[in-house]
Enzyme design. Structure first.
Site, PDB file in Angstrom:
ATOM      1  N   GLU A   5       0.831  -1.203   0.000  1.00 35.71           N
ATOM      2  CA  GLU A   5       0.000   0.000   0.000  1.00 35.71           C
ATOM      3  C   GLU A   5       0.869   1.258   0.000  1.00 35.71           C
ATOM      4  OE1 GLU A   5      -3.072   0.445  -0.532  1.00 35.71           O
ATOM      5  OE2 GLU A   5      -3.641  -1.662  -0.537  1.00 35.71           O
ATOM      6  N   TYR A  88      -6.369   6.665   4.264  1.00 32.60           N
ATOM      7  CA  TYR A  88      -6.523   5.620   3.245  1.00 32.60           C
ATOM      8  C   TYR A  88      -5.755   4.359   3.635  1.00 32.60           C
ATOM      9  CZ  TYR A  88      -5.561   2.662  -0.630  1.00 32.60           C
ATOM     10  OH  TYR A  88      -5.422   1.534  -1.382  1.00 32.60           O
ATOM     11  N   ASP A 106      -9.816   6.297  -2.206  1.00 32.70           N
ATOM     12  CA  ASP A 106      -8.652   6.715  -2.992  1.00 32.70           C
ATOM     13  C   ASP A 106      -9.175   7.351  -4.284  1.00 32.70           C
ATOM     14  OD1 ASP A 106      -9.507   4.636  -4.581  1.00 32.70           O
ATOM     15  OD2 ASP A 106      -7.553   3.635  -4.698  1.00 32.70           O
ATOM     16  N   CYS A 171     -26.346   3.456 -10.706  1.00 30.87           N
ATOM     17  CA  CYS A 171     -25.458   4.581 -11.023  1.00 30.87           C
ATOM     18  C   CYS A 171     -26.264   5.734 -11.612  1.00 30.87           C
ATOM     19  CB  CYS A 171     -24.383   4.129 -12.009  1.00 30.87           C
ATOM     20  SG  CYS A 171     -23.261   5.450 -12.484  1.00 30.87           S
TER      21      CYS A 171
HETATM   22  S1  SF4 Z   1     -22.276   2.510 -14.838  1.00 28.19           S
HETATM   23 FE1  SF4 Z   1     -20.487   3.402 -15.779  1.00 28.19          FE
HETATM   24  S2  SF4 Z   1     -20.152   5.324 -14.696  1.00 28.19           S
HETATM   25 FE2  SF4 Z   1     -21.550   4.099 -13.455  1.00 28.19          FE
HETATM   26  S3  SF4 Z   1     -20.202   3.016 -12.039  1.00 28.19           S
HETATM   27 FE3  SF4 Z   1     -20.510   1.666 -13.782  1.00 28.19          FE
HETATM   28  S4  SF4 Z   1     -18.771   2.115 -15.153  1.00 28.19           S
HETATM   29 FE4  SF4 Z   1     -18.943   3.776 -13.685  1.00 28.19          FE
END
Ligand code: SF4
Length: 341
Positions: A5, A88, A106, A171
């Site tokens: 690390e 970290y 990180d 996401c």
């Molecule tokens: S969907 Fe795309 S932007 Fe969202 S976490 Fe996964 S790779 Fe990253």
């Protein structure tokens, strides 16, 4: 794991690999490292850069040997109290090596979280509380590594591979199509420049080396005496001053050897190396920890930073009439400290 690390901070895996193996050959146990002199530790780290990591790791390991019976503490507070152990590193070692429910953030984690939350500039407290929310469970180390790995392999800075991402339905940036702009790029600050004169004092086939104070930049490393040039100061005058103020020696600067450029994290440096002849005095380490006269063969046994090695290589080239005599332009900066370089 702790060592890896530390070595991997700001450094690529491929660069670290040979250092990691050589290090374990040289210091196979915590005790051997704790008992090693700092000179040996820095020699083993030579070329990896960011030498404060090696110094701090060495101090921390000594503390583990002396105050923790040679066992790395598995208590996050105690571990975090060791020299050089940041948030970290503590999160990584505690969660991965000891299975403690500790968070980590990180650069990769920051990017992933910025996209999950569709936040162009997530603040540290928000990032750490999101990481803390993920840590509880049976395998906190695996969870932390999974998020870092996602950032390193799919959720990469440019052109993330969202089609292959296992968490894309969670996401927000993916749903809104803003992933390429998350996080927003930070404004780059101009990097200051230092213009440094380096004195290669040669006497009876040896060259003068100095060891830099532990708390200076490149602390504990060996180098040639040097000084950042003052406004309007010539390379020759700055080199002579470096030796006079740093070692109480009078020298005369002669032929220029050449210039080596090196970029540190926060500064770009130009090292103008010049040969110097000893006039008078006995070396006294006024601004340095130690000094030594080194033969060309000795040089390889000292821990020298990359730029100093390049200067030594330039100086070892056969001298010719082209040995540079041109004086570099007067530096724009007014940095004056001997130890800023
Ligand atoms: S969907 Fe795309 S932007 Fe969202 S976490 Fe996964 S790779 Fe990253």
């Amino acid at each position: 794991m702790w060592l890896s690390e530390v070595m991997l901070q700001q450094t690529r895996v491929e660069t670290v690999k040979p250092y990691f193996h050589r290090w374990l050959d040289r210091f196979p146990t915590l005790q051997t490292l704790a008992e090693a002199p700092l000179d040996d530790v820095l020699k083993a780290w030579e070329g990896l850069g960011y030498y404060s990591r090696a110094r701090n790791f060495h101090r921390a390991v000594r503390e583990v040997a002396e105050r923790h019976d040679g066992r790395i503490p598995d208590d996050p507070v105690a571990f975090r109290g060791l020299p050089g152990v940041g948030r970290y590193t503590a999160g990584a070692v505690m969660s991965i090596a000891f299975g403690r429910e500790e968070a980590l953030v990180d650069g990769n984690v920051r990017r992933v979280f910025a996209r999950w939350t569709d936040d162009p500039a997530p603040a540290d407290p928000a990032l750490w509380s999101l990481a803390a929310a993920l840590a509880p469970g049976a395998r906190p180390g695996d969870v932390n590594q999974a998020v870092m790995e996602l950032g390193a392999t799919l959720c990469v800075p440019r052109a993330p591979l969202c089609g292959e991402c296992p968490v894309r339905e969670h996401c927000r940036a993916f749903r809104r199509g803003s992933q390429a702009e998350r996080p927003a790029p930070k404004k780059a600050r101009p990097t200051p420049h230092e213009d440094t004169a380096v004195a290669l004092v040669e006497h009876e086939g040896r060259t003068l080396l100095v060891r830099r104070p532990v708390d200076a930049r490149l602390g504990g490393m060996w180098a040639f005496p040097a000084a950042v040039r003052r406004r309007g100061e010539s390379v020759a005058a700055a080199a002579e001053r470096a030796v006079r103020e740093g070692l109480a020696l009078e020298v005369r600067a002669g032929a220029a050897i050449g210039t080596v450029k090196h970029t540190f994290t926060h500064v770009r440096a130009s090292y103008h190396a010049v040969r110097c002849t000893l006039l008078s005095g006995d070396p006294r380490p006024l601004h340095y920890d130690a000094w030594a006269w080194a033969t060309p063969a000795d040089l390889s046994s000292y821990a020298l930073p990359v730029a100093q090695r390049r200067i030594a290589a330039l100086a070892a080239e056969p001298r010719c009439s082209a040995e540079r005599t041109a004086e570099p332009a007067v530096p724009p900066s007014t940095f004056e400290s001997l130890l800023r370089y």
